[in-house]
Structure formats: structure tokens, C-alpha cells
Design a protein around this motif. Structure first.
Motif: not given
Length: 172
Positions: A117-121, A133-141, A149-161
Motif C-alpha cells: 500500500s502507498t497510503s493509509a487511512g 493531536p496524537f495522529c497529527l503529531r505522527q504526520g497524518w493529515r 463517520q468522523g474525520q478522515l486522516l491519511v498518511k502517504d507511505l512513500i515519498p512523492l517524486m
């Protein structure tokens, strides 16, 4: 963390632990257990354990479960890529605030990456005051608006070129 292990959850051995984790998480998110459906939760846990063998895990300290992780490491997206999703990241109250949440989240992300997977939610309810605050400190957006259903947070798992800019050969 040598005494801490993440292992598949065997619902036939510890069914009440999984249910208790879910019940407490509901209470954290909703303020009470009103609306918590035990039967529906059992169906969910059974389905997750059957369809995602590595998707329902217990965090162990020596011989006692102290946390639960529920995830789908790789789900197909409309564009053909894979994305992981974390359904639940839970620690029993006496183990919170010791850095294990970060460790457990990193273990989840390692499994999601390993599945290709290239991202997580994940989602959290705004009433869970510690989650954002916990998730935002870990780099989620945050992505999109808050809904039922609440607020969706995502995190890219591979750096963008990096974008390479080329000079226009026709420019004067």
C-alpha cells in the motif's frame, strides 16, 4: 520493548478481550456505551479475523493482552493502487501515555507498507479529544470534512517524486 509482542488475535481464546476493547473505544468516542451493539461487534470481529488473517491483532505484555489493532493492510482503490486502513488502535487505560500508541501505530504502518500500500487511512470522531493531536503529531493529515463517520486522516507511505521543471526549449 522485548516484553511487548504483537500477535494474531484468536477470538476463540480471548473473545471477551476484543469485545471489551471495542466497547471502551466506543465509550471514548461517544461518551457512554449507548448505541454499542455487542452482536454487531462480534460479527465484525469474526468477519475481520476470517477475511484479514493479519487484520486483527492483540498487543501482549508477557502473558496478558494490553491492546488491540484492527486493520486492512491492502485494499484496492479506484485508480488501481493499494491503500491500507486502520480500523482500531487501542490500548487498555493503564498502558496509555507510555509511547506504546506510537509503537503500535508504526507496527500497523509497517504491515500496510509490506502489503504494497502507498497510503493509509483512519477515522476518528472529534469527541475523542486525544486522537487528533496524537495522529497529527505522527504526520497524518485531514482529508475532507467531518461527517457522521468522523474525520478522515491519511498518511502517504512513500515519498512523492520531486517535480522536475524543464526550461521550455521554445522560450525566447
Amino acid at each position: 520493548m522485548t516484553s511487548i509482542r504483537l500477535k494474531p488475535a484468536y477470538l476463540n481464546l480471548y473473545p471477551e478481550f476484543a469485545l471489551a476493547c471495542r466497547r471502551d473505544a466506543w465509550c471514548i468516542n461517544h461518551g457512554n456505551t449507548t448505541g454499542f451493539d455487542e452482536q454487531q461487534t462480534r460479527v465484525w470481529l469474526d468477519t475481520l479475523a476470517r477475511e484479514q488473517p493479519q487484520g486483527l491483532l492483540y498487543l501482549w505484555h508477557h502473558d496478558s493482552p494490553i491492546g488491540q489493532l484492527e486493520l486492512a493492510p491492502a485494499m484496492a482503490r479506484m485508480d488501481g493502487s493499494l491503500g491500507g486502513y486502520i480500523y482500531l488502535l487501542y490500548l487498555v487505560p493503564q498502558w496509555r501515555g507510555r509511547g506504546l500508541g506510537r509503537w503500535l501505530l508504526e507496527q500497523a504502518l509497517q504491515q500496510i507498507r509490506a502489503a504494497g500500500s502507498t497510503s493509509a487511512g483512519l477515522r476518528y470522531l472529534p469527541t475523542n479529544l486525544a486522537a487528533e493531536p496524537f495522529c497529527l503529531r505522527q504526520g497524518w493529515r485531514k482529508e475532507g470534512p467531518v461527517d457522521e463517520q468522523g474525520q478522515l486522516l491519511v498518511k502517504d507511505l512513500i515519498p512523492l517524486m520531486p517535480t522536475t521543471r524543464y526550461a521550455n526549449a521554445n522560450a525566447t
